[in-house]
Design a protein around this motif. Structure first.
Motif, PDB file in Angstrom:
ATOM      1  N   MET A 106      50.691 -28.337  18.129  1.00 55.93           N
ATOM      2  CA  MET A 106      51.766 -27.794  17.301  1.00 55.93           C
ATOM      3  C   MET A 106      51.405 -27.921  15.814  1.00 55.93           C
ATOM      4  SD  MET A 106      55.805 -28.767  16.995  1.00 55.93           S
ATOM      5  CE  MET A 106      55.458 -30.263  16.094  1.00 55.93           C
ATOM      6  N   GLN A 107      50.798 -29.028  15.427  1.00 54.59           N
ATOM      7  CA  GLN A 107      50.387 -29.192  14.031  1.00 54.59           C
ATOM      8  C   GLN A 107      49.336 -28.140  13.657  1.00 54.59           C
ATOM      9  OE1 GLN A 107      51.902 -31.080  11.817  1.00 54.59           O
ATOM     10  NE2 GLN A 107      53.275 -31.717  13.454  1.00 54.59           N
ATOM     11  N   GLY A 108      48.415 -27.855  14.589  1.00 54.54           N
ATOM     12  CA  GLY A 108      47.412 -26.799  14.350  1.00 54.54           C
ATOM     13  C   GLY A 108      48.069 -25.437  14.153  1.00 54.54           C
ATOM     14  N   ILE A 109      49.078 -25.165  14.956  1.00 51.29           N
ATOM     15  CA  ILE A 109      49.807 -23.891  14.828  1.00 51.29           C
ATOM     16  C   ILE A 109      50.508 -23.830  13.471  1.00 51.29           C
ATOM     17  CG2 ILE A 109      51.747 -22.548  15.723  1.00 51.29           C
ATOM     18  CD1 ILE A 109      50.956 -23.586  18.537  1.00 51.29           C
ATOM     19  N   LYS A 110      51.114 -24.939  13.053  1.00 50.74           N
ATOM     20  CA  LYS A 110      51.801 -24.960  11.753  1.00 50.74           C
ATOM     21  C   LYS A 110      50.815 -24.714  10.614  1.00 50.74           C
ATOM     22  CE  LYS A 110      55.817 -27.770  12.809  1.00 50.74           C
ATOM     23  NZ  LYS A 110      56.688 -28.832  12.349  1.00 50.74           N
ATOM     24  N   GLU A 111      49.627 -25.294  10.711  1.00 45.74           N
ATOM     25  CA  GLU A 111      48.599 -25.072   9.686  1.00 45.74           C
ATOM     26  C   GLU A 111      48.188 -23.602   9.644  1.00 45.74           C
ATOM     27  OE1 GLU A 111      45.273 -27.735  10.163  1.00 45.74           O
ATOM     28  OE2 GLU A 111      46.584 -29.487  10.177  1.00 45.74           O
ATOM     29  N   ARG A 112      48.019 -23.000  10.816  1.00 45.32           N
ATOM     30  CA  ARG A 112      47.648 -21.584  10.878  1.00 45.32           C
ATOM     31  C   ARG A 112      48.750 -20.703  10.293  1.00 45.32           C
ATOM     32  NH1 ARG A 112      45.973 -19.931  16.619  1.00 45.32           N
ATOM     33  NH2 ARG A 112      45.509 -17.985  15.550  1.00 45.32           N
ATOM     34  N   ILE A 113      50.015 -21.076  10.538  1.00 46.47           N
ATOM     35  CA  ILE A 113      51.129 -20.316   9.953  1.00 46.47           C
ATOM     36  C   ILE A 113      51.060 -20.389   8.437  1.00 46.47           C
ATOM     37  CG2 ILE A 113      53.648 -20.295   9.624  1.00 46.47           C
ATOM     38  CD1 ILE A 113      53.912 -21.102  12.587  1.00 46.47           C
ATOM     39  N   GLN A 114      50.812 -21.587   7.909  1.00 39.63           N
ATOM     40  CA  GLN A 114      50.733 -21.756   6.463  1.00 39.63           C
ATOM     41  C   GLN A 114      49.586 -20.934   5.875  1.00 39.63           C
ATOM     42  OE1 GLN A 114      52.974 -23.131   4.528  1.00 39.63           O
ATOM     43  NE2 GLN A 114      51.773 -22.561   2.741  1.00 39.63           N
ATOM     44  N   GLN A 115      48.427 -20.974   6.536  1.00 40.12           N
ATOM     45  CA  GLN A 115      47.275 -20.202   6.067  1.00 40.12           C
ATOM     46  C   GLN A 115      47.574 -18.708   6.105  1.00 40.12           C
ATOM     47  OE1 GLN A 115      44.222 -21.534   8.753  1.00 40.12           O
ATOM     48  NE2 GLN A 115      43.782 -23.401   7.587  1.00 40.12           N
ATOM     49  N   ALA A 116      48.237 -18.254   7.172  1.00 40.91           N
ATOM     50  CA  ALA A 116      48.568 -16.831   7.297  1.00 40.91           C
ATOM     51  C   ALA A 116      49.570 -16.420   6.217  1.00 40.91           C
ATOM     52  CB  ALA A 116      49.129 -16.531   8.684  1.00 40.91           C
ATOM     53  N   LYS A 117      50.514 -17.305   5.890  1.00 41.25           N
ATOM     54  CA  LYS A 117      51.473 -16.990   4.827  1.00 41.25           C
ATOM     55  C   LYS A 117      50.762 -16.871   3.480  1.00 41.25           C
ATOM     56  CE  LYS A 117      55.701 -18.982   6.772  1.00 41.25           C
ATOM     57  NZ  LYS A 117      56.704 -20.068   6.646  1.00 41.25           N
ATOM     58  N   GLU A 118      49.827 -17.775   3.214  1.00 36.68           N
ATOM     59  CA  GLU A 118      49.057 -17.712   1.967  1.00 36.68           C
ATOM     60  C   GLU A 118      48.241 -16.425   1.909  1.00 36.68           C
ATOM     61  OE1 GLU A 118      46.792 -21.348   1.869  1.00 36.68           O
ATOM     62  OE2 GLU A 118      48.588 -22.586   1.638  1.00 36.68           O
ATOM     63  N   LEU A 119      47.629 -16.058   3.041  1.00 40.70           N
ATOM     64  CA  LEU A 119      46.857 -14.820   3.102  1.00 40.70           C
ATOM     65  C   LEU A 119      47.762 -13.614   2.854  1.00 40.70           C
ATOM     66  CD1 LEU A 119      44.208 -13.319   3.668  1.00 40.70           C
ATOM     67  CD2 LEU A 119      44.794 -13.395   6.096  1.00 40.70           C
TER      68      LEU A 119
END
Length: 191
Positions: A106-119
């Motif tokens: 779940m933490q990995g998914i949250k990190e990916r969400i944050q990266q996708a939002k920044e992108l």
């Protein structure tokens, strides 16, 4: 495959040349590409949020299982059933490991969400920059076309009839010259 590669390279070169000669179209193509990337990124964020919710639900279910097995461990110990207590402790430990793995995922998914939002933010900024350039280019093009129209109208307006007669005369001469060249070639081949 060499022919197809050559044709592909030729078409790519022509496209690049065309876009260089028409920079407004290059900007439009870039804008479309950025819109697609932004859409793909927003779709990725939505998919990741669904995964995050699913992951949270799994963690909650695992936590409830851990709590149930913890109570069973206590119950077996109080009921003087060491065999059941040991088995229940093993199950509780396995569920704790599973819960830790789920938490990490779940933490990995949250990190990916944050990266996708920044992108998505970077793409949106880039799209706005390109949109501004495209608008400026369109305004410049419109201004240049208007200026050319004014210039050409000022140049040709007094004698527009003369220019159309001149074009007809040019066409007649070109036809006559072409026919003359053909006749000369026929004569040369006949000899």
């Amino acid at each position: 495959m060499g022919l197809f590669d050559d044709l592909s390279r030729f078409l790519e070169n022509r496209l690049e040349e065309f876009l260089k000669n028409n920079p407004h179209l290059e900007l439009e193509a870039l804008l479309e590409q950025l819109r697609e990337q932004e859409g793909d990124t927003l779709k990725l964020i939505a998919d990741l949020k669904v995964q995050e919710k699913r992951s949270q639900d799994e963690i909650l279910a695992t936590a409830q299982d851990i709590q149930r097995w913890h109570e069973r461990v206590q119950k077996a110990k109080n009921g003087n059933r060491p065999d059941l207590a040991a088995a229940a402790q093993e199950r509780e430990a396995a569920l704790l490991r599973q819960g830790n793995q789920q938490w990490g995922q779940m933490q990995g998914i949250k990190e990916r969400i944050q990266q996708a939002k920044e992108l998505a933010q970077k793409i949106q900024l880039r799209r706005q920059e390109v949109q501004t350039k495209a608008t400026e280019a369109q305004a410049t093009r419109t201004k240049n076309q208007a200026q050319q129209k004014i210039d050409s109208n000022g140049w040709n307006s007094p004698s527009s009839n003369y220019s159309s007669n001149f074009d007809d005369l040019e066409a007649k001469f070109q036809r006559w010259e072409t026919e003359d060249e053909l006749e000369q070639m026929k004569r040369k081949m006949g000899k």
